[in-house]
Structures are given as structure tokens and as C-alpha cells.
Scaffold this motif. Structure first.
Motif, PDB file in Angstrom:
ATOM      1  N   PRO A 285      11.523  -0.922   7.989  1.00 14.34           N
ATOM      2  CA  PRO A 285      10.670  -0.242   7.009  1.00 14.34           C
ATOM      3  C   PRO A 285      10.171   1.130   7.485  1.00 14.34           C
ATOM      4  O   PRO A 285      10.119   2.079   6.695  1.00 14.34           O
ATOM      5  CB  PRO A 285       9.511  -1.226   6.809  1.00 14.34           C
ATOM      6  N   GLU A 286       9.841   1.263   8.759  1.00 13.60           N
ATOM      7  CA  GLU A 286       9.340   2.546   9.276  1.00 13.60           C
ATOM      8  C   GLU A 286      10.418   3.634   9.178  1.00 13.60           C
ATOM      9  O   GLU A 286      10.109   4.796   8.926  1.00 13.60           O
ATOM     10  CB  GLU A 286       8.880   2.414  10.733  1.00 13.60           C
ATOM     11  N   GLN A 289      10.688   4.796   5.647  1.00 11.64           N
ATOM     12  CA  GLN A 289       9.627   5.745   5.339  1.00 11.64           C
ATOM     13  C   GLN A 289       9.922   7.126   5.936  1.00 11.64           C
ATOM     14  O   GLN A 289       9.780   8.142   5.259  1.00 11.64           O
ATOM     15  CB  GLN A 289       8.281   5.230   5.853  1.00 11.64           C
TER      16      GLN A 289
ATOM     17  N   SER B  86      10.184  -6.063   0.034  1.00  9.07           N
ATOM     18  CA  SER B  86      11.131  -6.465   1.080  1.00  9.07           C
ATOM     19  C   SER B  86      10.559  -7.621   1.890  1.00  9.07           C
ATOM     20  O   SER B  86       9.340  -7.784   1.984  1.00  9.07           O
ATOM     21  CB  SER B  86      11.441  -5.294   2.009  1.00  9.07           C
ATOM     22  N   ARG B  92       8.059 -11.024   7.770  1.00  4.28           N
ATOM     23  CA  ARG B  92       7.240  -9.887   7.411  1.00  4.28           C
ATOM     24  C   ARG B  92       7.524  -9.539   5.945  1.00  4.28           C
ATOM     25  O   ARG B  92       8.675  -9.386   5.553  1.00  4.28           O
ATOM     26  CB  ARG B  92       7.570  -8.713   8.331  1.00  4.28           C
ATOM     27  N   GLU B  94       6.809  -6.976   2.828  1.00  7.95           N
ATOM     28  CA  GLU B  94       6.377  -5.613   2.493  1.00  7.95           C
ATOM     29  C   GLU B  94       5.882  -5.593   1.048  1.00  7.95           C
ATOM     30  O   GLU B  94       6.554  -6.098   0.150  1.00  7.95           O
ATOM     31  CB  GLU B  94       7.547  -4.628   2.640  1.00  7.95           C
ATOM     32  N   CYS B  96       3.833  -3.524  -2.295  1.00  8.79           N
ATOM     33  CA  CYS B  96       3.464  -2.266  -2.937  1.00  8.79           C
ATOM     34  C   CYS B  96       2.388  -2.594  -3.962  1.00  8.79           C
ATOM     35  O   CYS B  96       2.549  -3.504  -4.775  1.00  8.79           O
ATOM     36  CB  CYS B  96       4.692  -1.658  -3.615  1.00  8.79           C
ATOM     37  N   MET B 101       1.266   1.119   0.172  1.00  7.22           N
ATOM     38  CA  MET B 101       2.058   0.119   0.856  1.00  7.22           C
ATOM     39  C   MET B 101       1.183  -0.753   1.734  1.00  7.22           C
ATOM     40  O   MET B 101       0.155  -0.310   2.246  1.00  7.22           O
ATOM     41  CB  MET B 101       3.102   0.789   1.760  1.00  7.22           C
ATOM     42  N   SER B 103       1.717  -4.511   4.475  1.00  3.82           N
ATOM     43  CA  SER B 103       2.630  -5.561   4.920  1.00  3.82           C
ATOM     44  C   SER B 103       1.823  -6.724   5.476  1.00  3.82           C
ATOM     45  O   SER B 103       0.684  -6.558   5.902  1.00  3.82           O
ATOM     46  CB  SER B 103       3.650  -5.030   5.925  1.00  3.82           C
TER      47      SER B 103
END
Lengths: 385, 471
Positions: A285-286, A289, B86, B92, B94, B96, B101, B103
């Protein structure tokens, strides 16, 4: 259909790996009259060749590959002539933008090296870059400009190849994972597949397995380290025109283009996680981004869009980041092709080049000789295989 | 990895809610994530104030309110309005929310994401007069809004009669009911329904009202085309029995859907094992009765493991809650077995009815009979049946190759609408089983994700630029 086999399963040439390199080699050999099979563990063009960013660029490619990339780009733009079908290749200029003084230096340095290799790249001011690409961030300080860039929607290319291969009489053996290749006493190679094709025999064998090349070369006892890059790609939903050119940034870690259908593809080699042995890759995810922040900084109007899909494509790389293409030393009629940086651009040219070499023409592949890795290496032991 | 809680539950429908309540009772710290504004899922969706005032309360309304009360008093953290985009191993999640955002991570993840409506194309299915059947149900029940003044209710499964009933209750007109199933199939269904008295009574009440109003019902039939004529549409109904003549009627709305299939976004993204259920005509995440998937710590509860309806989803939720507590060592095997025994026995009884219902919902190979070469199969990308068949003829024999060569399934719906139809076309044309041609690979984000949400507020210096590519 997936498996087109003849009764004999004996071929003049068997190509393992049906990406752009292997498929072009197979197509050219088939057209030259060789009885040719193209074998793949899955379907054609489903790995890197079908999922890469499709950038035709001289900005990002290794400087040493620029002459090949220029010829490959020409082939894509003229695909109708040699592949039989237009693949949507679009010629546009390309810009590599610099936003900091350090990046200005980098742009200058990279442009100089590429110019020496024949790429018509010039460094222009930020204001000039904004004239060429009004969608770019006004903060741009300078840019490298190349009139010879462009892009392709890569996902459609496989269909054009499928048709051309069928017309050339090449047997496309899909869903046939190869588990071993052994040289035969009487010459040629036995290729063991796990699919319906079973065992096939090739007078010649070509290894074109991308990131799986290390494993393939080990079948012949060769130990060549192939690194696997897991490149992240991001695509937006369709949006009104926000850019006209292929855009990258100074350090090469961004590629941006808007396709004719309005979607914007964001690439640049940001990494995901994964393992080719276990299969399955994972987006970090990072890194998603970071990649998208860079894209939005470069083309600010991207803030109006939504991301529809993120995926990962596997790119192969040797220790010196240059390709391995040509004959495999100490083995007759065994060939390799792969590890071409930004290989999609030059792919058709490289594949055609290898086909000409296999057919006995004198082509210069010295820079890509696999011998530079095998000369020193000790053969893989049977256990390691 | 530092975890935020013991267990994350995605989906606050009845299955997710029951899993949460039961797991909490066993002392687990759970967090529920849901993309709707309030808990309840689809069946128990919270009605708008307008709907509350205009739609008579029924059992589902009362049960939904009760469920929300229980969740409220439990003190369980429910993140409503949070869309999961996700999920990665570990787990984990994710999120929105309002373009921001977040998590969450936990050692246990429950996918209680319910069902997705199944669509099949026909001529004119992209006309604005056409909505989904389940979509119409939400509009009616939760919004108190009619899809039109005169609606053709079409497709398959019990939702047909439920939606017809809801339209009448709100004062709308049902022009016709068009059902792919035969009367004989419904008779078999009726015979099974004695096992579920509540549903039986409800169904009979609907049918009485439909008969009283003399609403035409076309069995073994489907909507062949919708043609716009000013403010109304002509709806052509075709018999699937192969002997009837086409009938065209005028309407201003068409609610058409071919039953439900499991929402498998999370389980596909995690690469859990999926099985193709031939009788149901869909892929489902493989799971045991407690919702344990092929991935350790990942549970699928409710309709995600196969469509069984709200009553079964409630029981599956309870079982998953117990199983998670057991698997995390909070209760011993004997207690676990004792707690589950009565639930399992009730589940088995209802399951017979539900399986029959699922078969009834399956319209079979309808797309083949119901489309022309130029009918758009993928509406997001406007991919016609002919384009898809050309790709198949060129050698695409797996569904993701068809997607790649034609763009079908690459649009904003991310393939949710066209997958079932493309699978049918591909399986038929290549003489392969629908299970062999596969399913679309699910990619993140699970829903289109605003770039503003992903990027947030930042400066160029905030971007962690990797080192420059080699020359």
C-alpha cells in the motif's frame, strides 16, 4: 484452441515462453519454414508482455539498448505490415521532467548518455515543457524532450500474435508447463511438458521464459542469476484528456500516459512483493501511495480521477542489467533470449534478431552473449536442479 | 505485526453482526467494518425516514431494528461508511472513509460480504429504465421509492415475487412478472418450503395478492429486449420453452436480475480456494459450515460461502463466532461442540430449502439465447458479444485472456456485471466446463479509489523516491 499439436510432436524448433521475445522468435522461424512450437505454462502474453506499461520510450531504457529500442518502436508502429494487425501503437513525444536542481542535473546527465547512443533527446526549459505538455505541474524546472516516444495498450497485443502465429503454422502449446529439457544423443532436445502436449522433441530449443529463465537454464546445468523485479502498475478510470505525451521524471521512476480510451496508466517500476516459486504477488500500500503521489504531482489534474486497478508485472534482470540473447555455449542448437530492460519496446526487434541468428544469418549479438555469466560459473549439481 | 484487535469483520449484515456478537460474548475484541451508513446489510438495511413512514413494517424491518439495537448495546466498534479497498495476508485491511485512508490489522479476518446481484445482457439492457431486481428491492424497501409507475419485474428467484409485492404495496403497477423458472420448478420448491413455515407463509401471501390483481406471470420466459419509445419502453418477452410467441408490453421501468451470487472480492484477493457450484451457477469461497476457508484465520460467513438467505446467514454467523473463539483457544472443544449442535441442526433443515432456492435462481445459459452479436455484454467498456467471440476464436480459452484482449470487465464495475455472461459464452464456445474457464482475477482496489484519497495532502519532498534507475 489452446493446444495445436501434430501427431509426431517433433519440431525443428521449440520455443519455451510465449511473451513478446519468444513469440516473435517463433513467428519468424515459422515464417521461414521451420516446423515450430511455442510452449507456455499458461496462455500466451499473460505475464510481463501482456501486463507491462506499454511505454515506447528512449528516456527510461538502458542507454546501451537505444539502437534496438528505436527499431523495436518502429516495428510496433508498423505492426500491420509484419504482424498483420495494428496493435494500437501511438507515437507521441516523451518528456522526462525535473522538479529540483538535483533532478535538472540528472536529466542533463541521462540525456547526454542517451544522445551519444543515438536518441534524439534534448534538454528544454520548464516553460517550454509546459508548452508541449500543458497538463504538467507548473513547478517543472527543466525537461528532457524526445520526439520518438509513444505507447501501446499491451493487453491487446497477444490477440494479434495469436492470429499471426496460427497463420504462420506455429503450434501454440498453452497450459503446458515444461518441467525439464534434456539433450538427446542423436541431437536435439527432449522437452517434458505437464500439459496435453506431453513430451515434445525439438531440433533446436529456445529459452524465452523471462523471470523463469534461471530455472530453465538450470535444466542444461547452467547457473545464471536472474533477478525478478515486481513492477507495480496502476490504471485510472476513463477521464477527459489531461495529457498528450508520455511523461516520466528525471530519475526514471515514473511513466505516465493517457490512452485513447481516456484511462491513465501509472507505472515506473515501484515494487510490489512476491515470489515466482510460490506464485502470487502483493501490492504494498505504501508504494501505491508513493507512485500515485508522484503521478499526481506531475499531472495535477489526476486528482480528479479514481484508481480502478492495481497489478504487478514481473521483469527479469541479469547481474549487469543487460540482456542475454544468442547461442548457449557448449550446447548445439540451444538458444536464450531475455532480460531485456524495458523489453517490450525492443521485444519484436530482439526476437527477430534471434530468429535471424538461428537461421544462420550473421547478426551482432556479442553484447548479449550469455557466456559472460557462464564462463566463470560452476555447473549446477544434480541435487540443486 | 501489532494488531488492532482480535478479529476484523467485514460486513455488518446479519452474518457479520452475529459473528461479532457471538465472538464478543466469548471475550474477543472485534471491530466491524461496513461500507453502508448504518449496519444491517441488504436484507436488514435501515429504511430512510420516508420509507419508515410510507412502507408498512414487516418482519424483516423489525428484525433489522432489533439487530441494530443489539449491536448498539453491545458496545462493539462498528466502522460504518468505511469501504474496504484491499486486504493482505496477516491480516491487514485497507479502508477508505470520506476520502481518507486508514488500515486495521488482526490475526483473524471474517468476510461477511454477502451477495452480489447477477445480471445477464439483453437488447436495451443499458436503457435507464432498466434496474436490477435486488437494486429495485433496496429502492423500494429502504427508500420507499418506486422504480416506475408501471414496472416489468423480470429475472429469476423468489425476489421476483417479493419485489412485485413491494411495488403493489407502495401503490405502483406491476405490468408483468417474467420468470425463467417453470411452474413445475416452483411446485418442487413449494414442497420443500414446508421445512420453513415462515417463508412459506410469506410466499403464499404474496401470491394471493398477485393473483387477486390478475398480474400476468410468464414462466420459462425472459426479457428479450427493451426498446425506448419516448417516455416509455417496449418490453419484449420471449418464451424459453421454445414454443411460445414473443409478447411485447409497454412499461416505464424494468427490474431485472437473475438471482444472487456470493460476493467473493475478499476471498479472491486473498487467493483462498474457490469452488464452482454447478447447480447454482457461481463460484463460491470454499468453507466448512463454520466458515473456515482454505487460509488460516480467514473465515467466510453468510452468503459469501454460497447463497442461502438471511435465516441461514444468521446461523452461519453464530457458528463462525463460536469457531473463532474455539480456534483462538477461548473455548474448549466440548463447549464448542455443545454450543454448535443445535445451530447446526437448524442450519441443516433450512439448508435444504435454500439450496432449492439457489437452483431456482440459476437461469442457466440464458446469455446465449438472449443476445445478438452487437449486444453489449460488458456495459462499462461496451464490449459486444461478437468481440468476445472473436477473441475466443483467436485462441482465448481462459476468462482472463478474454478480459485482456477485449477489455470486458476492466471498467468501473471491475467485472462484477459481465463475468457470469462472459463465462457462459466462453464455456459454450470452447466446449469447456464453466469451472475450467475460471474467474476474473480480483485486483485491488476492490472499489474505484479516488486519487485524492490515496495521495492525501503532501509535498514533493514527502514522496519516498526510490533511487534512480541505472543508466
Amino acid at each position: 484452441m489452446s493446444v495445436r499439436t501434430s501427431s509426431t510432436h517433433r519440431y525443428d524448433a521449440v520455443i519455451i515462453g510465449s511473451g513478446v521475445m519468444g513469440a516473435t522468435t517463433a513467428l519468424m522461424l515459422g515464417r521461414a519454414g521451420l516446423k515450430t512450437a511455442l510452449v507456455d505454462r499458461r496462455s500466451i502474453f499473460r505475464e510481463a508482455s501482456g501486463v507491462n506499461a506499454g511505454t515506447l520510450t528512449l528516456h527510461m531504457i538502458r542507454a546501451g539498448l537505444i539502437p534496438h529500442a528505436m527499431r523495436g518502436r518502429e516495428m510496433w508502429l508498423n505492426a500491420r505490415e509484419w504482424l498483420g494487425r495494428d496493435v494500437g501503437a501511438t507515437a507521441t513525444p516523451g518528456l522526462s521532467l525535473a522538479f529540483t536542481p538535483a533532478e535538472c542535473e540528472l536529466v542533463e546527465q541521462r540525456a547526454t548518455v542517451r544522445r551519444e547512443m543515438g536518441a534524439p533527446i534534448e534538454v528544454i526549459s520548464g516553460a517550454r515543457a509546459r508548452e508541449i505538455e500543458p497538463g504538467a505541474n507548473p513547478d517543472v524546472l527543466a525537461a528532457a524532450y524526445c520526439p520518438l516516444d509513444g505507447f501501446i495498450p499491451t493487453y491487446v497485443v497477444g490477440q494479434a500474435y495469436a492470429r499471426a502465429l496460427a497463420q504462420a503454422g506455429v503450434d501454440v502449446l498453452e497450459d503446458c508447463p515444461v518441467s525439464d529439457v534434456t539433450p538427446c544423443d542423436g541431437g536435439g532436445y527432449d522437452i517434458v511438458t505437464g500439459g496435453r502436449a506431453g513430451m515434445v522433441h525439438g531440433t533446436r530449443v529456445v529459452f524465452a521464459g523471462g523471470v523463469w529463465l534461471q530455472r530453465m537454464l538450470a535444466w542444461l546445468g547452467l547457473n545464471v542469476r536472474i533477478r525478478c523485479l515486481i513492477n507495480q502498475l496502476v490504471v485510472t478510470e476513463r477521464m477527459p484528456p489531461v495529457m498528450n505525451n508520455v511523461i516520466s521524471i528525471a530519475n526514471g521512476l515514473l511513466s505516465l500516459k493517457q490512452f485513447q480510451n481516456g484511462t491513465v496508466l501509472i507505472g515506473g517500476g515501484w515494487q510490489g512483493e512476491g515470489n515466482i516459486d510460490e506464485g502470487g504477488t502483493r501490492v504494498i500500500p505504501e508504494n501505491l501511495q508513493g507512485n500515485v503521489r508522484l503521478a499526481r504531482h506531475t499531472i495535477p489534474r489526476l486528482d480528479q480521477s479514481r484508481i480502478v486497478r492495481v497489478w504487478l508485472g514481473l521483469e527479469s534482470e541479469t547481474d549487469d542489467a543487460m540482456p542475454i540473447i544468442g547461442s548457449i555455449p557448449t550446447y548445439d542448437n540451444a538458444f536464450v533470449i531475455g532480460c531485456v530492460h524495458s523489453g517490450f519496446t525492443s521485444g519484436p526487434y530482439m526476437g527477430a534478431l534471434l530468429a535471424r541468428h538461428i537461421l544462420g544469418e550473421d547478426v551482432d549479438l556479442a553484447a548479449f552473449d550469455i557466456g559472460r555469466f557462464t564462463a566463470m560459473a560452476s555447473p549446477v549439481s544434480q541435487e540443486e536442479k | 505485526m501489532k494488531h488492532d484487535c482480535d478479529c476484523i469483520i467485514v460486513g455488518a449484515g446479519v452474518a457479520g453482526a452475529m459473528t461479532a456478537l457471538v465472538a464478543q460474548r466469548h471475550g474477543l475484541h472485534v471491530i466491524v467494518v461496513d461500507d453502508n451508513a448504518t449496519p444491517g446489510g441488504q436484507v436488514y438495511r435501515q429504511p430512510s425516514p420516508y420509507a419508515r413512514a410510507h412502507v408498512p413494517a414487516d418482519a424483516e424491518r423489525r428484525e433489522g431494528d432489533h439487530l441494530r439495537d443489539k449491536l448498539r448495546t453491545s458496545g462493539i466498534e462498528i466502522r460504518s461508511g468505511h469501504s474496504v479497498w484491499s486486504v493482505t495476508a496477516g491480516f491487514r485491511v485497507e479502508l477508505c472513509h470520506d476520502e481518507a485512508m486508514a488500515s486495521l490489522s488482526a490475526p483473524v479476518l471474517v468476510g461477511a460480504t454477502g451477495a452480489t446481484e447477477r445480471f445477464h445482457p439483453f437488447e436495451g439492457w443499458t436503457d435507464p429504465a432498466v434496474t436490477g431486481l435486488a437494486a429495485a428491492s433496496i429502492l423500494l424497501r429502504a427508500g420507499g421509492i418506486l422504480p416506475g409507475q408501471r414496472t416489468v419485474v423480470a429475472g429469476s428467484g423468489p425476489l421476483l415475487f417479493s419485489v412485485a409485492h413491494q411495488i403493489m404495496e407502495l401503490g405502483g403497477e406491476v405490468a408483468a412478472i417474467v420468470d425463467t423458472a417453470s411452474t413445475a420448478q416452483w411446485a418442487r420448491m413449494g414442497a420443500t418450503l414446508v421445512l420453513d413455515a415462515a417463508r412459506m407463509g410469506q410466499g403464499l401471501a404474496w401470491m394471493r395478492e398477485i393473483r387477486r390483481r390478475k398480474i400476468p406471470i410468464h414462466h420459462r420466459a425472459c426479457v428479450r429486449s427493451v426498446t425506448r419509445r419516448g417516455s416509455v419502453v417496449d418490453v419484449t418477452i420471449r418464451s424459453l420453452a421454445g414454443n411460445g410467441r414473443d409478447v411485447t408490453i409497454a412499461a416505464d421501468a424494468v427490474a431485472c436480475g437473475y438471482g444472487l451470487r456470493p460476493s467473493t472480492d475478499l476471498s479472491r484477493l486473498l487467493h483462498a480456494r474457490h469452488d464452482y457450484d454447478g447447480a447454482a451457477g457461481y463460484w463460491q469461497c470454499a468453507a466448512d459450515p463454520y466458515g473456515r476457508s482454505s487460509i488460516d484465520g480467514f473465515y467466510v460467513s453468510g452468503d459469501g460461502a454460497g447463497i442461502r438467505g438471511a435465516s441461514v446467514a444468521r446461523l452461519r454467523g453464530i457458528l463462525s463466532g463460536h469457531a473463532i473463539a474455539h480456534d483462538m483457544g477461548r473455548i474448549d472443544s466440548t463447549t464448542f461442540a455443545d454450543l454448535c449442535r443445535p445451530v447446526l441442526s437448524r442450519l441443516r433443515r433450512l439448508d435444504v430449502v435454500s439450496r432449492q432456492m439457489v437452483r431456482l435462481m440459476n437461469p442457466g445459459g440464458i446469455v446465449l439465447a438472449n443476445t445478438e452479436a452487437d449486444t453489449p455484454v460488458c456495459r462499462c467498456e461496451r464490449v459486444s458479444r461478437a468481440t468476445i467471440e472473436q477473441a475466443i476464436d483467436d485462441g482465448a480459452h481462459e476468462i482472463n485472456q478474454v478480459k485482456s484482449w477485449t477489455r470486458c470487465g476492466m471498467g468501473p464495475c471491475q467485472g462484477r456485471m459481465c463475468e457470469d455472461s462472459v463465462r457462459q459464452l466462453l464455456a459454450h464456445r470452447t466446449h469447456q466446463g464453466p469451472d475450467v474457464v475460471g474467474h476474473y482475477t480480483t485486483r485491488m482496489p476492490l472499489r474505484p479509489l479516488p486519487v485524492q484519497a490515496v495521495t492525501g495532502t503532501y509535498t514533493y519532498a514527502d514522496i519516498p523516491l526510490p533511487k534512480a534507475a541505472p543508466l
